[in-house]
Each structure stands twice: as structure tokens, then as C-alpha cells.
Design an enzyme around this catalytic site. Structure first.
Site, PDB file in Angstrom:
ATOM      1  N   PHE D 117       0.841  -1.196   0.000  1.00 15.45           N
ATOM      2  CA  PHE D 117       0.000   0.000   0.000  1.00 15.45           C
ATOM      3  C   PHE D 117       0.873   1.242   0.000  1.00 15.45           C
ATOM      4  O   PHE D 117       2.070   1.166   0.312  1.00 15.45           O
ATOM      5  CB  PHE D 117      -0.944  -0.004   1.214  1.00 15.45           C
ATOM      6  CG  PHE D 117      -2.387   0.189   0.837  1.00 15.45           C
ATOM      7  CD1 PHE D 117      -3.071  -0.786   0.145  1.00 15.45           C
ATOM      8  CD2 PHE D 117      -3.064   1.377   1.150  1.00 15.45           C
ATOM      9  CE1 PHE D 117      -4.398  -0.606  -0.227  1.00 15.45           C
ATOM     10  CE2 PHE D 117      -4.398   1.556   0.780  1.00 15.45           C
ATOM     11  CZ  PHE D 117      -5.066   0.567   0.092  1.00 15.45           C
ATOM     12  N   GLN D 231      -7.111  15.349   3.679  1.00 13.05           N
ATOM     13  CA  GLN D 231      -6.471  14.464   2.711  1.00 13.05           C
ATOM     14  C   GLN D 231      -7.232  14.410   1.392  1.00 13.05           C
ATOM     15  O   GLN D 231      -8.426  14.149   1.371  1.00 13.05           O
ATOM     16  CB  GLN D 231      -6.367  13.040   3.262  1.00 13.05           C
ATOM     17  CG  GLN D 231      -5.762  12.076   2.252  1.00 13.05           C
ATOM     18  CD  GLN D 231      -5.283  10.805   2.905  1.00 13.05           C
ATOM     19  OE1 GLN D 231      -6.071   9.917   3.201  1.00 13.05           O
ATOM     20  NE2 GLN D 231      -3.991  10.730   3.163  1.00 13.05           N
ATOM     21  N   HIS D 233      -7.458  12.226  -1.837  1.00  7.75           N
ATOM     22  CA  HIS D 233      -7.079  10.937  -2.407  1.00  7.75           C
ATOM     23  C   HIS D 233      -6.799  11.167  -3.882  1.00  7.75           C
ATOM     24  O   HIS D 233      -7.583  11.815  -4.565  1.00  7.75           O
ATOM     25  CB  HIS D 233      -8.218   9.931  -2.218  1.00  7.75           C
ATOM     26  CG  HIS D 233      -7.816   8.512  -2.466  1.00  7.75           C
ATOM     27  ND1 HIS D 233      -7.532   8.038  -3.722  1.00  7.75           N
ATOM     28  CD2 HIS D 233      -7.651   7.463  -1.628  1.00  7.75           C
ATOM     29  CE1 HIS D 233      -7.203   6.753  -3.635  1.00  7.75           C
ATOM     30  NE2 HIS D 233      -7.270   6.384  -2.380  1.00  7.75           N
ATOM     31  N   LEU D 243     -14.533   6.700  -5.070  1.00  5.53           N
ATOM     32  CA  LEU D 243     -13.147   6.339  -4.818  1.00  5.53           C
ATOM     33  C   LEU D 243     -12.721   5.135  -5.660  1.00  5.53           C
ATOM     34  O   LEU D 243     -13.411   4.123  -5.704  1.00  5.53           O
ATOM     35  CB  LEU D 243     -12.997   6.000  -3.332  1.00  5.53           C
ATOM     36  CG  LEU D 243     -11.649   5.424  -2.894  1.00  5.53           C
ATOM     37  CD1 LEU D 243     -10.586   6.489  -2.964  1.00  5.53           C
ATOM     38  CD2 LEU D 243     -11.749   4.870  -1.486  1.00  5.53           C
ATOM     39  N   GLU D 246      -6.676   2.803  -3.615  1.00  9.77           N
ATOM     40  CA  GLU D 246      -5.230   2.786  -3.753  1.00  9.77           C
ATOM     41  C   GLU D 246      -4.738   1.382  -4.112  1.00  9.77           C
ATOM     42  O   GLU D 246      -3.681   1.218  -4.722  1.00  9.77           O
ATOM     43  CB  GLU D 246      -4.636   3.213  -2.407  1.00  9.77           C
ATOM     44  CG  GLU D 246      -3.168   3.485  -2.408  1.00  9.77           C
ATOM     45  CD  GLU D 246      -2.787   4.350  -1.205  1.00  9.77           C
ATOM     46  OE1 GLU D 246      -3.400   5.421  -1.027  1.00  9.77           O
ATOM     47  OE2 GLU D 246      -1.893   3.956  -0.450  1.00  9.77           O
ATOM     48  N   ARG D 286      -0.310   9.793  -0.335  1.00 11.07           N
ATOM     49  CA  ARG D 286      -1.414  10.436  -1.042  1.00 11.07           C
ATOM     50  C   ARG D 286      -1.203  11.931  -1.231  1.00 11.07           C
ATOM     51  O   ARG D 286      -1.557  12.487  -2.269  1.00 11.07           O
ATOM     52  CB  ARG D 286      -2.716  10.186  -0.278  1.00 11.07           C
ATOM     53  CG  ARG D 286      -3.138   8.749  -0.365  1.00 11.07           C
ATOM     54  CD  ARG D 286      -4.314   8.436   0.515  1.00 11.07           C
ATOM     55  NE  ARG D 286      -4.713   7.032   0.332  1.00 11.07           N
ATOM     56  CZ  ARG D 286      -5.643   6.432   1.046  1.00 11.07           C
ATOM     57  NH1 ARG D 286      -6.284   7.094   1.992  1.00 11.07           N
ATOM     58  NH2 ARG D 286      -5.942   5.174   0.827  1.00 11.07           N
ATOM     59  N   HIS D 354     -10.940  13.198   0.796  1.00  9.10           N
ATOM     60  CA  HIS D 354     -11.156  11.820   1.222  1.00  9.10           C
ATOM     61  C   HIS D 354     -11.209  11.656   2.733  1.00  9.10           C
ATOM     62  O   HIS D 354     -11.993  10.879   3.257  1.00  9.10           O
ATOM     63  CB  HIS D 354     -10.018  10.961   0.659  1.00  9.10           C
ATOM     64  CG  HIS D 354     -10.159   9.497   0.934  1.00  9.10           C
ATOM     65  ND1 HIS D 354     -11.281   8.787   0.568  1.00  9.10           N
ATOM     66  CD2 HIS D 354      -9.318   8.601   1.508  1.00  9.10           C
ATOM     67  CE1 HIS D 354     -11.121   7.516   0.926  1.00  9.10           C
ATOM     68  NE2 HIS D 354      -9.958   7.381   1.509  1.00  9.10           N
ATOM     69  N   ARG D 389      -2.324  11.053   6.355  1.00  8.56           N
ATOM     70  CA  ARG D 389      -2.529   9.655   6.742  1.00  8.56           C
ATOM     71  C   ARG D 389      -2.079   8.726   5.629  1.00  8.56           C
ATOM     72  O   ARG D 389      -2.273   9.016   4.455  1.00  8.56           O
ATOM     73  CB  ARG D 389      -4.012   9.412   7.020  1.00  8.56           C
ATOM     74  CG  ARG D 389      -4.344   7.980   7.327  1.00  8.56           C
ATOM     75  CD  ARG D 389      -5.813   7.808   7.647  1.00  8.56           C
ATOM     76  NE  ARG D 389      -6.690   7.970   6.500  1.00  8.56           N
ATOM     77  CZ  ARG D 389      -6.967   7.004   5.621  1.00  8.56           C
ATOM     78  NH1 ARG D 389      -6.438   5.807   5.757  1.00  8.56           N
ATOM     79  NH2 ARG D 389      -7.792   7.235   4.611  1.00  8.56           N
TER      80      ARG D 389
END
Lengths: 138, 116, 246, 580
Positions: D117, D231, D233, D243, D246, D286, D354, D389
Site C-alpha cells: 500500500f 487528505q 485521495h 473512490l 489505492e 497520497r 477523502h 494519513r
């Protein structure tokens, strides 16, 4: 809550629609479902016809001849025609729904639906041929 | 209506459904349409009665009569419940449907037992 | 493509009227709008008193199930363009009591869900320190499909049996019970049998099959119920045997 | 008004809330615990999380590395004691969920499978295909059903926290189905209401994410921490903001500009390799990826569609088999919402709001400065996410801090006596306020949709990926005037039964409060760090800003900002390095 009851603040007044007696006419898929269920009537009728065949055969050659004549009348031909359509409908729906009711697993992997359906149709073909051959054997 | 035997009735229903789906079309087509309409000649009486005397044939016939009758009884019962919304007549429907199937099956057994 | 499209929306204002009525709104037609976008347009611009539930707008929260032109759908996944020329009829889900406009009451399902014990039941818990329960991809595959249920209630709304027999546990709850029954980590199948095989359980189902057809997540509740009938019947046969399961 | 009481009241029924409720039920089975939520728990936004949940489980990985990835990913604004607790407890929490039935993807031998990730140096992200949040939420929800002690108030909208004698003692809520006002007293209240993405117009967030809990705490006097960190995304579908996880990139997807060029290589994120490389290129953090998009757009190298600029996410080389096995939801969403099959076509994507790194300020146990009030999940700022994050840290955060808050709140509640009677007076006042505002207030002229649209525009223009002082100041003034205009709100709906216009109005007022704290915190942080990029202060400034901004509600005027230092344990601030 009954229909048209007075509203009291902070109390729910839900509306419940009654299911119509004709619910199965509301959409084609419901109608088809009811028709599918009614195939059982023709299945039962034909089971009775089979009983009649056996009875006639037991009574002797004359009775059997009378049966053949009776079966040739337009009324019985039409009845059998309708019954045939319903029985076919029964077979097709029965085979097509089979993979939903029965999951066949081979080494942990679920067999695809078409395999189950396909083997049903294959069995149908083989059995039908066998019956025809035995019944029509000279 | 006691629920406990429902699974059993459903099994009979399923067997009846499968048996009739596999075998009724060909029987019905031959004896109800092809022969009466003269597309094929009817089998001779002697051939049929000979076939009928064989125990396996008798067993076969019993199976394709009795199970499909129960199949009908079970299916038709629910059709009556849902289609006509007459669940309050449960007892009557049950007696009529399964009773008729039972009578039919008994008749089949009697006839098949007593073949000359 | 039309410039606007008409929506005939079911209204029910319990404080003012005894029964639902249809109200027609004209909204702009946009190629990428779903029915839910049109409802939001109405709420924002035309009539703030229209009530409906929605949340994720991506087909996974299960809030926005309604009947569009007679078929239960997720309105966030029902494009206006699929329902032209209109008027597009938008109504609350069938067989649930209507609280207000397009909002129905779900408490019946919530009770039933709890009844089927949709959680892992085990005779003995494995301590966390011993790590995970092993589960092969094939074992996961055995129940995965039934675990995809988003509780959107479309299946209940498509099930005439639920309409006729409101005590029927119903498609989603039975599929979820089956999800746990088929999970290799679970040992509760025997405990769930009682309720699933009881009066309001699987035997009410006559396999109309509509639940599976309307399911937006391909859960196949109809399949779950039929498969469970076989399980239950086999169990019944076993109870006949002197050494069988009781 | 209806009155009821419990010991621990959890507000919100998502991942953190349900985990907290179970923690209370398991550690203090004699306590009455209740979950109150404005939606049925399975509708909570946890359901939309896709990619996965990080926890160290595989050999070769270590807690230190997970902590370091998190802290560097957060641009050293994380409280390191909290991060250490988080990475330490995450594996057990994830295992617990496995024991409760979560359908995690598996290796052929039956053990847990993990995937790479963004921003993570090792493969440690557990996943359930690409519906991880959905499966976690439903597993948690179904597991709560086995605890009879957990009572639920479904579709109850909380309007106020009851605070008396310096501690939080319950809530006032509207029962949506009937419109009845309830006062629910509690010895401890845990806020688990999620974030506030809906403050912005273009977001992955569900309609329910309006910062309710943040505003409730803020109004009750608790501060909101690090609200400037929003954040983006990097991969959302244009128009809908849906979304695209990721995981699509972690499985090997590429981001391409209009020339088919993997543009991330131009932004100090590493060299393009055919296979995904950890902490490099598309697996960067991100904030950096979203910022790269803006730069690329400025260079005129993005594509333009009816809903603004976009780039391409290319999954075609992954093949149908892998996509169907590991990214089925991505395929489903693309087919449904943009009519594109990612097996054969490239997906149009652009950055989208996000997640909120900021939230109600809590300590490492989820306790806010207001006694009796706890918070966990996205609504809270513990803080483990710092200035940015990392993907797949938020789901385990819900579990770890949900459980922690639940246990601590239960212990706190167990020692307390019944709430003070004067809270009832407060509850009655609140009932009167609601009645006046929403039943009688006719004749005013402002509509919810108008105010909301203006707030959206203001936030997008000022508090987006890149910010500057003048725009933020203008936004702060604009939000002030929107607050004023909110007083003149008019509603079409004055009924009691499921009045969603009333809840929308209350949500708007929450969002306006939260928006002000975002803008004010962003205005006062005159540096660039993580997701907070000031064009007028482009450098990170550890000398002045290695600290958290706490936004307090002021009686009149914009929020008051105070600063507290970041807790540093083992990792002194360093440079964020990716792809090198």
C-alpha cells in the site's frame, strides 16, 4: 396504524398497503412464477392419464383399442397439446433452476452453473431416447 | 399443520419434480400426441402388456406416478395459499392435496400389483 | 436526449393525509445522473419537504433502495437514461410500512437478522495468541457470495411471499445465516437450524426467485434458501436413524 | 420529551463505534451500553472503505517499520507515543476481527494475505478483496448483535452534548421516525461519528459525513486538533467522486498524463518500474500524489473533461483475472458509473477530498479534554496520522482506538454516580431551541442548498490542495457571513415525521462550524507540511510549527487557535524520502 387514523404528534402513522389478490398479475415475472407452479396440475393430470393407460392394458386388448381411439379425439389431442407445453415449461424451469438449489463441488471448486444445467439436459435427452426406444420396440 | 415433516414432503416434491421433468415430456409426446396424430404407429398390445409384466417396469411406473402426484400436491398447495390468499383454509387444502396424491398412488400400487 | 424529464414521486405525509399520492416534478435531464441525483435536485431546488434516505452514492451502503417504474433498485445506480422517456415513477419499497414519502420502516428486518444469529458461533474460541483460523481460498469462496449482502432490502421488496406472510424471515436474513453456516470457522449451523427450518423459515419460500434477480450484489438469496432446504431435509432424514443427529 | 439513561453512550455506529461498544460490553458487562446513530449501523461510511487495513503480521516486517512509515508519511506531525501504541495493538485487533468472521483474503495455505500500500515499506495491508471496509463493518455489526447488553438507538440524530459540572453527561437527540426529542443521559459519551468530507463539494465521502461529532464536541468546549490537514485521495472518479482504491495502484496500476507518461517520476517519487515498488511512484503517499496532479495540471499535461481536469489510471496490463480476483469492486464501479471496463480501458481519475487527519483532540486513550467525553475513529485526532494519513491506517485506527476508548470510558463510567439533575433543564432548553428554529421559523429566506453551495465553493477555492493566506482570509470572512445568514434559514418542511430537511439544516450548521476551524487553522499554520501546502510558505518549519493546532470555539468571531507540541519518542524529524 389503521388507514386514515388521526395523526398524533411524535407517534408514527405508518401506511401499509395490502397485497392485492391479483398480485401475480402485476408483473410478468410474478405471472410466470404462478404459471410455473401451475405446471404441477398438468404433471398430475398426466400421472392420472398414465394410470388410465395401465388400467386399459389390464382390462385387455379391446379396452386398449378403445383407449387409442379416445386419445385420438380432438378434445384429447388438444388437452395433451396444452399439457405438453406446460410439462415442457416445467422441465426447462426445473433444469435451469437446479444449479441454484444444488451446488456441486469438485475438489473444493464450485462447478459453474452451465455444467449442472448441461448435464441435466444431457440426462433428459438420454432418458427420453431410452424411453422411446423401449416403448416403441417392435 | 405440523412443520416437522415438511422437509420430508419437500424431498418427495423434489424427487417428483425431477422425475416428471426428465420423463414426462417424452411419455406425453409419444402417447398423447405422436401416436394419436398418427405420426408413429401405436405399439402392439402384446408388446406392451409383456413390458408391463416385468417387475422393473412396474416399479418404474409406480415411481413416475406416485412421486409426481406428491410433487403436484406440494406445489399446488402453496399456489393455493399464495395465489388465492386462502391460508386460513390450510387444513382443508392439505387434506385435499396430499389426500388426492395418496389416493392416486394407492390406485397405482393396486393396479400395478394386480397385473394379470 | 430530452432537456428535462418528469419524475412521478410517491408522497406520503402522515401528518396531513391518510394515504400516499403521486407528485410530479420536472427535473433537468443529464446523461450521468441517476434517479437519486434527480431526487436531490428536487429536494434542493423544488421541494425541500421530500424525504428519502441516501448516503454513499456508490452502491454499497444500502440506504437508497426504492421502486423505480415498479422494480426495486438502488436509486444511486439507476440512471435516468435507462428509464426514458418518463415520467419515471419513484415509490417506496413494497411490503414495508411506509413511514414518510420514500422512507420505509426496517425494524422488522433488524429483528429477524438478529434471530438467525449472524455471527461466528463456536464451541471453543481460539485464543488470539494462537493466530488466525486457517481458511483456504476455496473455503472462503464457499461463503463469500453470501457475505456480500448490503441489507438494502430490495430482495424483501421483490418477494411476494414476504408480502403475503410478513413473518417469513426472508431472503437476506437467510442468506446471511447461510453465510455463517458455510464459513469454515463457524460451528453454529445446528443452532441456526431451529429457526431457519422453523415455521417462518425456509419452508415458506416457494422459490419465486425474484430476490436473486433484483439483488444488486449478486448474493443469490434464492439459491441460499434452496441449498438450505436440501441441508435441512438431509438433516431430517438423519434424525430418523437411531444413530443419527438429534 | 423522552428521557432514558445508560452508562456508556456511543455516538455513531461505524467501525470505531461498534468496536467501542463491544469493548464496553466485554470489559464491563454490567454496564448499560448504547449505540446511537443517525443511520442504521450498516449504512455507516466505514462501509465504503475499499483497499485494506494495515497491521504487522508477516515475518520480515516489524512494528518499528510500520511506525516509521506512519510517522514519515505524516510529515512528523504524528504523536509518536500514539503511533507506537497503534502499531503494537493493530495486529491483535485485526486478528480479533478475523475470529469474528471477517472474510479476509487468504494465502493458499489459509493464512492471512497482505498487499502493498502507498507509503508502506513492507506488505502489511490486510484486505477483503476491495471491499475491506464493507466486510469489516458488517462483521462488527453482526457481532454486536450477539451482545444483548448493547442497546441501539437507530436513526436518532444527536443535536447536543449535555455538559454539566464540567463533564459530559449525555446527549439530546431527535428520533427521526417520529420527530420526538430524547434526552439520553450517560456517564461517558464516545464520539465515533466519522469525518466531515461533505464540507467540500468534491469528495469520496458519503452524504452523512458532516462533521457532526466534531461540531458537537467543539460546541461543548472541547478543541479540534489539526483541522487544516485534509487528505485528497489521488484517484477519484470525476463528477461522482467515487473512490478508486489505492489497491488499484498497489496491485500494479499506473498513473498516466495525457501523453501516456508516468508523470510521478518528475516529482521526486522514484523511477518507473514495470512492477510496483514499495514507497515509490504510484505507491507514494497520497499528499504527494495529489500535489503532483496539480503541478501536472499547471503544466498543461492533464486531460480535460466536462468535470474538470483528470489523468488516467491504467490497469489494463494487470489482466482480467487479477482485476476480478483482487479489484472486483473497482471494475463494478467503473462499469456502472463511467461505462468503462478497466480491463480494456483507462480510468479517468482526479484528486478528491477523502479524509480528515484532524478531529476532536484526544489523548492516547481516546479521552478528550472534556471529562466524560471520548472520541475514536475519523472524528478524533489522537493523533497518529499527522499531516498526512497513510492508506490502510484508518481502518485499524478505528479498531485500536475504538477499543481503547471503549475500555477507558467504561472504566470511567463504572466509578460514577448518576448524572446531575440539572442536565434535564439543558435538555429542555435544547428542545425549545429546535422547536423554535424548525417548526415556527417561517418568513426567513435563506435556503439550505444555497448556503451549502456557497460553503462548498469557499472551501474548494481556499482550502484545497494548495492554499495561500489571502484566499484563506477571504474564506474565513465568507464563512462568518454564512454563519450569520444561517440564522435566516427557511425550511419547506415543518413536520415531525422523518424530516430530512431539518437534519440537513442541522448538518449544515455543523459543517459551517467545522469549515471555520479548517480555514482558521490553515490560515495560522504559515508553513507547508504534508497535506497542508501554503504557496506563500512553501517550506516545512519545524522551529515554529512542529506542533498541533487546537481550535477552540469563541463566543463570537472565528475560532481561537492554540498550539501544543508534537510528542516525539524515537524518530526525530527528518526528510520524507520516497523512491530513493
Amino acid at each position: 396504524m389503521s388507514l386514515g387514523a388521526h395523526y398524533t404528534p411524535y407517534h408514527p402513522k405508518w401506511y401499509r398497503r395490502r397485497v392485492s389478490v391479483w398480485w401475480w398479475l402485476q408483473t410478468w415475472s410474478y405471472t410466470r412464477f404462478v404459471l410455473r407452479e401451475l405446471t404441477s396440475v398438468f404433471v398430475a393430470l398426466f400421472a392420472v392419464v398414465l394410470l388410465w393407460h395401465i388400467w386399459a392394458l389390464e382390462l385387455g386388448p379391446e379396452a386398449y383399442a378403445r383407449l387409442l381411439v379416445r386419445l385420438g379425439t380432438p378434445l384429447f389431442v388438444v388437452l395433451h397439446g396444452v399439457a405438453f407445453v406446460f410439462v415442457l415449461f416445467h422441465s426447462i424451469t426445473w433444469f435451469n433452476l437446479a444449479p441454484k438449489a444444488m451446488v456441486v463441488r469438485l475438489r473444493g471448486k464450485r462447478m459453474p452453473d452451465w455444467v449442472v444445467v448441461g448435464s441435466n439436459y444431457a440426462a433428459w435427452l438420454v432418458l427420453s431416447l431410452a424411453v422411446a426406444v423401449i416403448l416403441l420396440r417392435r | 399443520m405440523g412443520r416437522p415433516i415438511t422437509p420430508f414432503l419437500w424431498l418427495l416434491f423434489s424427487v417428483g419434480g425431477t422425475v416428471s421433468a426428465l420423463l414426462f415430456p417424452v411419455h406425453l409426446f409419444l402417447t398423447g400426441l405422436a401416436i394419436p396424430l398418427g405420426w408413429i404407429d401405436p405399439p402392439r398390445y402384446e408388446a406392451l402388456i409383456g413390458l408391463l409384466r416385468h417387475p422393473i417396469t412396474r416399479l418404474y411406473l409406480f415411481v413416475i406416478i406416485a412421486f409426481p402426484l406428491v410433487h403436484w400436491a406440494h406445489r399446488f398447495r402453496y399456489t393455493l395459499y399464495d395465489g388465492l390468499q386462502i391460508k386460513h383454509l390450510t387444513a382443508l387444502i392439505v387434506v385435499f392435496c396430499y389426500g388426492a396424491a395418496l389416493v392416486g398412488s394407492a390406485a397405482a400400487a393396486y393396479l400395478l400389483w394386480n397385473i394379470p | 436526449m430530452p432537456a428535462t424529464v418528469a419524475l412521478a414521486v410517491a408522497r406520503y405525509r402522515p401528518e396531513e393525509e391518510p394515504a400516499p399520492t403521486l407528485q410530479t416534478y420536472e427535473v433537468p435531464f443529464r446523461e450521468d445522473w441517476v434517479v437519486l441525483d434527480a431526487l436531490n435536485y428536487i429536494k434542493d431546488r423544488l421541494d425541500g419537504s421530500l424525504s428519502f434516505r441516501w448516503s454513499c452514492r456508490m452502491g454499497v451502503c444500502g440506504s437508497c433502495g426504492m421502486k423505480v417504474n415498479g422494480t426495486p433498485v438502488l436509486t444511486c445506480a439507476a440512471f435516468l437514461s435507462e428509464h426514458l422517456p418518463g415520467p419515471i415513477r419513484v415509490e417506496p419499497l413494497d411490503y414495508f410500512p411506509v413511514v414518510r414519502d420514500l422512507v420505509v420502516d426496517l425494524s422488522d428486518f433488524m429483528r429477524k437478522l438478529k434471530k438467525v444469529k449472524p455471527w461466528i458461533l463456536r464451541e471453543e474460541e481460539k485464543p488470539l495468541a494462537e493466530g488466525e483460523y486457517r481458511q483456504t481460498p476455496d473455503q472462503l469462496d464457499a461463503y463469500k457470495q453470501f457475505s456480500m449482502c448490503i441489507n438494502c432490502m430490495l430482495c424483501y421488496s421483490a418477494c411476494p411471499i414476504y408480502g403475503l406472510e410478513p413473518s417469513f424471515i426472508g431472503p437476506a436474513a437467510i442468506a446471511l445465516a447461510q453465510r455463517y453456516n458455510m464459513d469454515s470457522r463457524d460451528q453454529g449451523a445446528r443452532e441456526r437450524l431451529e429457526i431457519l427450518s422453523g415455521y417462518d423459515g425456509i419452508w415458506q419460500c416457494t422459490f419465486v426467485g425474484e430476490c436473486t434477480k433484483v439483488c444488486p450484489k449478486n448474493v443469490d438469496p434464492a439459491g441460499a434458501i434452496q441449498q438450505y432446504k436440501l441441508t435441512s431435509a438431509v438433516h431430517w432424514l438423519k434424525t430418523l436413524l437411531p444413530w443419527g443427529a438429534r | 420529551m423522552d428521557l432514558s439513561a445508560c452508562d456508556v453512550l456511543v455516538v455513531g455506529g461505524g467501525g470505531a463505534g461498534l468496536r467501542a461498544a463491544i469493548a464496553v460490553a466485554e470489559t464491563h458487562p454490567n454496564l448499560r451500553v448504547a449505540v446511537i446513530s443517525k443511520v442504521y449501523p450498516m449504512r455507516s461510511h466505514t462501509v465504503s472503505a475499499e483497499g485494506g487495513a494495515a497491521a504487522v503480521i508477516k515475518p520480515g516486517d516489524s512494528l518499528e517499520e510500520h511506525a516509521y512509515d506512519t510517522i514519515s508519511g505524516g510529515d512528523w506531525l504524528c504523536d509518536q507515543d500514539a503511533v507506537e501504541a497503534f502499531v503494537r495493538e493493530a495486529p491483535a485487533e485485526m486478528l480479533r476481527l478475523e475470529h469474528w468472521g471477517c472474510p479476509w483474503n487468504r494465502e493458499p495455505d489459509g493464512s492471512i494475505a497482505v498487499r502493498p500500500f502507498g507509503g508502506m515499506k513492507a506488505q502489511r495491508t490486510w484486505f477483503a478483496a476491495d471491499k475491506t471496509g464493507f466486510h469489516m463493518l458488517h462483521t462488527l455489526f453482526q457481532t454486536t448483535l450477539k451482545y444483548d447488553v448493547i442497546q441501539r438507538y437507530d436513526e436518532f440524530f444527536v443535536t447536543k452534548l449535555l455538559v454539566d459540572e464540567g463533564r459530559c453527561q449525555g446527549v439530546v437527540a431527535i428520533e427521526l421516525g417520529t420527530g420526538k426529542i430524547h434526552a439520553i443521559t450517560a456517564k461517558a459519551v464516545i464520539l465515533c461519528t466519522g469525518g466531515c468530507g461533505k464540507v467540500f463539494p468534491f469528495t469520496t465521502n458519503a452524504n452523512i459525513k458532516n462533521g457532526d461529532g466534531m461540531a458537537l464536541a467543539y460546541r461543548a468546549g472541547a478543541p479540534l486538533k489539526d483541522m487544516e490537514f485534509v487528505q485528497y485521495h489521488p484517484t477519484g472518479l470525476p463528477f461522482t467522486g467515487i473512490l478508486i482504491t489505492e489497491a488499484a495502484r498497489s496491485e500494479g496500476g499506473w498513473l498516466l498524463n495525457k501523453d501516456g507518461y508516468r508523470y510521478l517520476q518528475d516529482y521526486d517519487l522514484g523511477k518507473p518500474e514495470p512492477r510496483p515498488v514499495l514507497r515509490s511512484m504510484e505507491l507514494g503517499p497520497r499528499d504527494r500524489l495529489s500535489q503532483a496532479f496539480v503541478k501536472e495540471q499547471e503544466k498543461g499535461r492533464t486531460l480535460e473533461g466536462p468535470y474538470g481536469h483528470y489523468v488516467h489510471l491504467d490497469l489494463r496490463h494487470l489482466g482480467e483475472k487479477l482485476i476480478d480476483k483482487k479489484l472486483p469492486f473497482v471494475r463494478e464501479l467503473c462499469l456502472k458509473y463511467v461505462g468503462i471496463d478497466p480491463v480494456k480501458e483507462m480510468i479517468p481519475v482526479r484528486p478528491v477530498v477523502h479524509y480528515m487527519m484532524g478531529g476532536v483532540s484526544t489523548d492516547i486513550d481516546g479521552a478528550t479534554p472534556l471529562p466524560g467525553l471520548y472520541a475514536a475513529g475519523e472524528v478524533a485526532c489522537v493523533s497518529i496520522n499527522g499531516a498526512n494519513r497513510l492508506g490502510s491506517n484508518s481502518l485499524p485506527e478505528c479498531l485500536v482506538f475504538g477499543a481503547r476508548a471503549g475500555k477507558v470510558a467504561a472504566a470511567f463510567a463504572a466509578e460514577l454516580k448518576a448524572p446531575s439533575p440539572s442536565v434535564l433543564t439543558q435538555a429542555h432548553d435544547e428542545e425549545r431551541r429546535l422547536e423554535e428554529k424548525f417548526r415556527r421559523g417561517r418568513g426567513a429566506k435563506e435556503r439550505i442548498a444555497t448556503l451549502r453551495a456557497e460553503m462548498h465553493e469557499t472551501m474548494e477555492e481556499s482550502a484545497g490542495i494548495y492554499r495561500n493566506g489571502p484566499a484563506l482570509q477571504k474564506a474565513a470572512d465568507k464563512l462568518r457571513s454564512l454563519q450569520e445568514r444561517f440564522r435566516h434559514l427557511t425550511l419547506d418542511d415543518h413536520s415531525y415525521t422523518f424530516n430530512t430537511e431539518q437534519t440537513a439544516a442541522l448538518e449544515l450548521s455543523y459543517m459551517l462550524d467545522v469549515a471555520e476551524t479548517i480555514v482558521q487553522s490553515a490560515l495560522q499554520r504559515t508553513e507547508s507540511r504534508g497535506s497542508h501546502q501554503r504557496t506563500d510558505y512553501p517550506e516545512r518549519d519545524d522551529k515554529n510549527f512542529l506542533g498541533h493546532a487546537l481550535a477552540y470555539r469563541a463566543e463570537d468571531g472565528p475560532p481561537r487557535i492554540e498550539w501544543v507540541p508534537v510528542t516525539i519518542t524515537r524518530w526525530p524529524p527528518g526528510q520524507r524520502v520516497y523512491g530513493r
